[in-house]
Enzyme design. Structure first.
Site, PDB file in Angstrom:
ATOM      1  N   ALA A  46      16.958 -12.548  11.231  1.00 37.57           N
ATOM      2  CA  ALA A  46      15.640 -13.184  11.253  1.00 37.57           C
ATOM      3  C   ALA A  46      14.965 -12.984  12.603  1.00 37.57           C
ATOM      4  CB  ALA A  46      15.775 -14.666  10.949  1.00 37.57           C
ATOM      5  N   HIS A  87       7.032 -13.209  -0.463  1.00 42.24           N
ATOM      6  CA  HIS A  87       5.873 -13.882   0.100  1.00 42.24           C
ATOM      7  C   HIS A  87       5.573 -13.456   1.534  1.00 42.24           C
ATOM      8  CE1 HIS A  87       9.196 -17.055  -0.530  1.00 42.24           C
ATOM      9  NE2 HIS A  87       9.517 -16.382   0.537  1.00 42.24           N
ATOM     10  N   ASN A 137       3.404   0.767  10.125  1.00 44.69           N
ATOM     11  CA  ASN A 137       3.447   2.170   9.705  1.00 44.69           C
ATOM     12  C   ASN A 137       2.457   3.061  10.451  1.00 44.69           C
ATOM     13  OD1 ASN A 137       1.548   0.514   8.277  1.00 44.69           O
ATOM     14  ND2 ASN A 137       1.112   2.219   6.907  1.00 44.69           N
ATOM     15  N   TYR A 152       3.480  -7.594   4.471  1.00 44.71           N
ATOM     16  CA  TYR A 152       2.723  -6.355   4.322  1.00 44.71           C
ATOM     17  C   TYR A 152       3.716  -5.203   4.283  1.00 44.71           C
ATOM     18  CZ  TYR A 152       0.174  -2.129   5.275  1.00 44.71           C
ATOM     19  OH  TYR A 152      -0.301  -0.848   5.186  1.00 44.71           O
ATOM     20  N   LYS A 199       0.839  -1.193   0.000  1.00 41.30           N
ATOM     21  CA  LYS A 199       0.000   0.000   0.000  1.00 41.30           C
ATOM     22  C   LYS A 199       0.882   1.254   0.000  1.00 41.30           C
ATOM     23  CE  LYS A 199      -1.780   3.206   3.109  1.00 41.30           C
ATOM     24  NZ  LYS A 199      -1.127   3.886   4.254  1.00 41.30           N
ATOM     25  N   ASN A 225      15.870  -7.327  -1.207  1.00 39.07           N
ATOM     26  CA  ASN A 225      15.151  -8.589  -1.077  1.00 39.07           C
ATOM     27  C   ASN A 225      14.588  -8.676   0.338  1.00 39.07           C
ATOM     28  OD1 ASN A 225      14.330 -11.318  -0.815  1.00 39.07           O
ATOM     29  ND2 ASN A 225      15.796 -11.949  -2.372  1.00 39.07           N
TER      30      ASN A 225
END
Length: 243
Positions: A207, A147, A170, A150, A135, A161
């Site tokens: 991670a 994958h 946000n 958001y 968005k 990447n």
């Protein structure tokens, strides 16, 4: 259209309106086909009058093109892609996706199961993959959001990447804030980026990190709890279950 106008066209009820709509759709799709567009299953496809489609594009089954959508040449849309007021440049592939007011650059790929919301720009050769929502963001040329992510109110530099399940937080409950990722950034899986935030070129995240502060160029940002192993825990669980 008024009831009198409907009657003049032989449309007296909703069944007649469906027939008129189907006839109009056949004419529109035939016009595009004669101009060099391939429709794999035209009976399942909807194309509105304001849509433009370039030569040698292929429109798959169940695809819906609405509003002011423009499709370039050599695109592959569908099956089951909906584009509304979208700008789709040459060579784009978009499968099983919803494109709402987004711009997709040349040779970019989208989907399956991607949702691009208004204000989104996907630059040349970029990839937006499976179960990704974007968005009001700019995804740089050659960058990948493969994958389960958001990305909102974010600028992503070229050749970055974003690992699986990278999200940008946000909204703080009152205001939307922007995240900026530089060129060649690589985020680890399950990274949360808490805006406002600036991640420098060639930076990495570990991670499972929740990143709340800026990361300098070329640095690795890690923010997670230290792992603790409790010895003999399985034995304790088994003993408790036997009581």
């Amino acid at each position: 259209m008024t009831a009198d106008a409907d009657a003049a066209l032989g449309v007296n009820d909703r069944a007649g309106l469906m027939d008129a709509e189907a006839a109009a759709q056949r004419r529109l799709i035939e016009q595009h086909a004669r101009a060099g567009v391939t429709f794999l299953q035209p009976g399942t496809t909807r194309v509105e009058a304001g849509v433009t489609i370039g030569h040698d594009s292929v429109i798959g089954p169940g695809t819906v093109l609405e509003g002011s959508t423009s499709v370039g040449e050599r695109c592959e849309l569908g099956p089951h892609t909906t584009a509304r007021d979208a700008t789709i440049h040459d060579g784009v592939v978009a499968v099983h996706s919803f494109l709402l007011g987004a711009e997709i650059g040349p040779d970019a790929t989208v989907g399956p199961f991607a949702y691009l919301r208004p204000g989104t720009i996907v630059r040349e050769g970029a990839k937006v993959g499976t179960f990704v929502e974007i968005k009001n963001s700019d995804i740089g040329a050659g960058s990948k959001v493969p994958h389960l992510s958001y990305i909102g109110d974010t600028d992503v530099g070229e050749d970055s990447n974003l690992g699986a399940s990278t999200i940008t937080a946000n909204y703080d409950g009152r205001k939307k804030h922007r995240t900026k990722l530089g060129k060649s950034v690589k985020t680890g899986i399950h990274t949360s980026l808490i805006a406002p935030l600036d991640v420098g070129d060639r930076a990495y995240t570990g991670a499972g990190s929740t990143i709340t502060g800026d990361i300098p160029e070329g640095a690795l940002g890690i923010a997670r709890e230290e792992q603790k192993n409790i010895e003999g825990y399985a034995d304790r669980v088994e003993e408790d279950s036997q009581k």
